[in-house]
Design a protein around this motif. Structure first.
Motif, short mmCIF file in Angstrom:
data_model
loop_
_atom_site.label_atom_id
_atom_site.label_comp_id
_atom_site.label_asym_id
_atom_site.label_seq_id
_atom_site.Cartn_x
_atom_site.Cartn_y
_atom_site.Cartn_z
N SER A 72 0.82 -1.21 0.00
CA SER A 72 0.00 0.00 0.00
C SER A 72 0.85 1.25 0.00
CB SER A 72 -0.91 0.01 1.23
OG SER A 72 -1.70 -1.15 1.28
N VAL A 73 2.06 1.17 -0.53
CA VAL A 73 3.03 2.23 -0.41
C VAL A 73 2.56 3.57 -0.99
CG1 VAL A 73 4.33 1.65 -2.51
CG2 VAL A 73 5.49 2.76 -0.61
N PHE A 74 1.84 3.56 -2.10
CA PHE A 74 1.34 4.80 -2.69
C PHE A 74 -0.19 4.88 -2.65
CE2 PHE A 74 5.44 4.16 -4.80
CZ PHE A 74 6.05 5.38 -4.55
N SER A 75 -0.82 4.01 -1.94
CA SER A 75 -2.28 3.96 -1.88
C SER A 75 -2.85 5.31 -1.45
CB SER A 75 -2.72 2.87 -0.90
OG SER A 75 -4.12 2.79 -0.86
N GLY A 76 -3.80 5.80 -2.24
CA GLY A 76 -4.49 7.04 -1.90
C GLY A 76 -3.72 8.31 -2.24
N CYS A 77 -2.63 8.21 -3.00
CA CYS A 77 -1.89 9.41 -3.40
C CYS A 77 -2.66 10.08 -4.54
CB CYS A 77 -0.47 9.05 -3.84
SG CYS A 77 0.58 8.50 -2.49
N ASN A 78 -3.57 10.95 -4.20
CA ASN A 78 -4.50 11.52 -5.17
C ASN A 78 -3.87 12.50 -6.15
OD1 ASN A 78 -6.76 10.06 -4.35
ND2 ASN A 78 -7.13 11.47 -2.66
N ALA A 79 -2.67 12.99 -5.91
CA ALA A 79 -2.00 13.91 -6.84
C ALA A 79 -1.11 13.17 -7.84
CB ALA A 79 -1.19 14.94 -6.07
N PRO A 82 8.32 -7.50 -8.06
CA PRO A 82 6.86 -7.59 -7.94
C PRO A 82 6.29 -6.21 -7.64
CG PRO A 82 7.84 -8.21 -5.85
CD PRO A 82 8.98 -7.84 -6.79
N ILE A 83 5.10 -5.95 -8.12
CA ILE A 83 4.34 -4.78 -7.67
C ILE A 83 3.42 -5.32 -6.60
CG2 ILE A 83 2.63 -3.02 -8.28
CD1 ILE A 83 3.87 -2.97 -11.08
N GLY A 84 3.58 -4.85 -5.38
CA GLY A 84 2.88 -5.41 -4.23
C GLY A 84 1.39 -5.14 -4.21
N ALA A 123 -3.52 -3.95 -6.94
CA ALA A 123 -2.38 -3.04 -7.14
C ALA A 123 -2.81 -1.68 -7.69
CB ALA A 123 -1.35 -3.67 -8.06
N PHE A 124 -3.75 -1.66 -8.62
CA PHE A 124 -4.20 -0.41 -9.23
C PHE A 124 -5.72 -0.25 -9.10
CE2 PHE A 124 -0.30 -1.67 -11.33
CZ PHE A 124 0.45 -0.52 -11.21
N LYS A 125 -6.28 -0.92 -8.14
CA LYS A 125 -7.74 -0.87 -7.93
C LYS A 125 -8.19 0.57 -7.69
CE LYS A 125 -11.43 -2.42 -4.91
NZ LYS A 125 -11.75 -3.05 -3.62
N ASN A 126 -9.28 0.91 -8.35
CA ASN A 126 -9.93 2.21 -8.17
C ASN A 126 -9.05 3.39 -8.61
OD1 ASN A 126 -12.33 3.49 -7.57
ND2 ASN A 126 -11.74 3.95 -5.48
N CYS A 127 -8.20 3.16 -9.60
CA CYS A 127 -7.46 4.25 -10.23
C CYS A 127 -8.35 4.73 -11.38
CB CYS A 127 -6.09 3.77 -10.72
SG CYS A 127 -4.95 3.36 -9.38
N GLU A 128 -9.31 5.54 -11.04
CA GLU A 128 -10.41 5.91 -11.94
C GLU A 128 -9.96 6.59 -13.23
OE1 GLU A 128 -12.86 8.35 -9.48
OE2 GLU A 128 -13.57 6.66 -8.29
N ALA A 129 -8.89 7.35 -13.20
CA ALA A 129 -8.44 8.11 -14.37
C ALA A 129 -7.49 7.33 -15.27
CB ALA A 129 -7.78 9.41 -13.93
N LEU A 130 -7.09 6.14 -14.85
CA LEU A 130 -6.10 5.36 -15.58
C LEU A 130 -6.61 5.00 -16.98
CD1 LEU A 130 -3.31 4.07 -15.24
CD2 LEU A 130 -4.44 2.02 -14.43
#
Length: 171
Positions: A1-8, A20-22, A48-55
């Motif tokens: 969860s190292v970058f989890s929630g980094c909205n910027a 590995p991407i954790g 790993a990328f769950k809920n990255c809406e803009a991806l």
């Protein structure tokens, strides 16, 4: 969860030392639009990328062997994914509710597609399941509202319950 929630966070390039991407590494990075996963990465963890809406732009390197459960779940704007020949398994709900996903190319080494893997991919019109796939999980392509063409390879021996339910194929 190292970058989890980094909205910027808008773009990520993974360095050569990462293999590995954790799990949940970039979950809920809502502004993330582009990710390049290089050849040194061997696995993409669960959520790993769950809920990255803009991806919208994902490049997966040629040595990734597994895409974890819910890895790209709820990436609503993802339009295209190429799964390289190195990938053998696509986890359950891996691309669940990727509503804009229209173009999916699966490599020839994929052997199993997890339950709900592409469920809710409303823009997906056709899918080719390679010859190496032997197992398609429950509801794997359910609720793909535009799915009108499916080509299934010769090795498939198990198609899970409701794999193609709630699609134009079953109406």
């Amino acid at each position: 969860s190292v970058f989890s929630g980094c909205n910027a966070l808008t773009e990520v390039t993974i360095g050569n030392g990462i293999t590995p991407i954790g799990n949940q590494a970039f979950e809920n990075c809502k502004a993330l639009t582009k990710i390049t996963i290089p050849d040194n990465v061997t696995s993409i963890g669960n959520q790993a990328f769950k809920n990255c809406e803009a991806l919208t732009d994902v490049t997966i390197g040629n040595n990734v062997t597994s895409i974890g459960s819910s890895a790209f779940r709820d990436c609503y704007n993802l339009t295209k994914i190429t799964i390289p020949d190195s990938v053998t398994s696509i986890g359950s709900s891996a691309f669940y509710k990727c509503e804009a996903l229209k173009d999916v190319t699966m490599g020839n080494s994929v052997t199993e597609i997890g339950g709900y893997a592409f469920c809710g991919c409303e823009a997906l019109t056709e899918i080719t399941i390679p010859d190496g796939v032997y197992w398609i999980g429950e509801a794997a392509f359910s609720k793909c509202d535009a799915l009108t063409k499916v080509t299934i390879g010769n090795s498939v021996h198990t198609i899970g319950r409701n794999a193609f339910s709630y699609t134009p194929l079953t109406e």
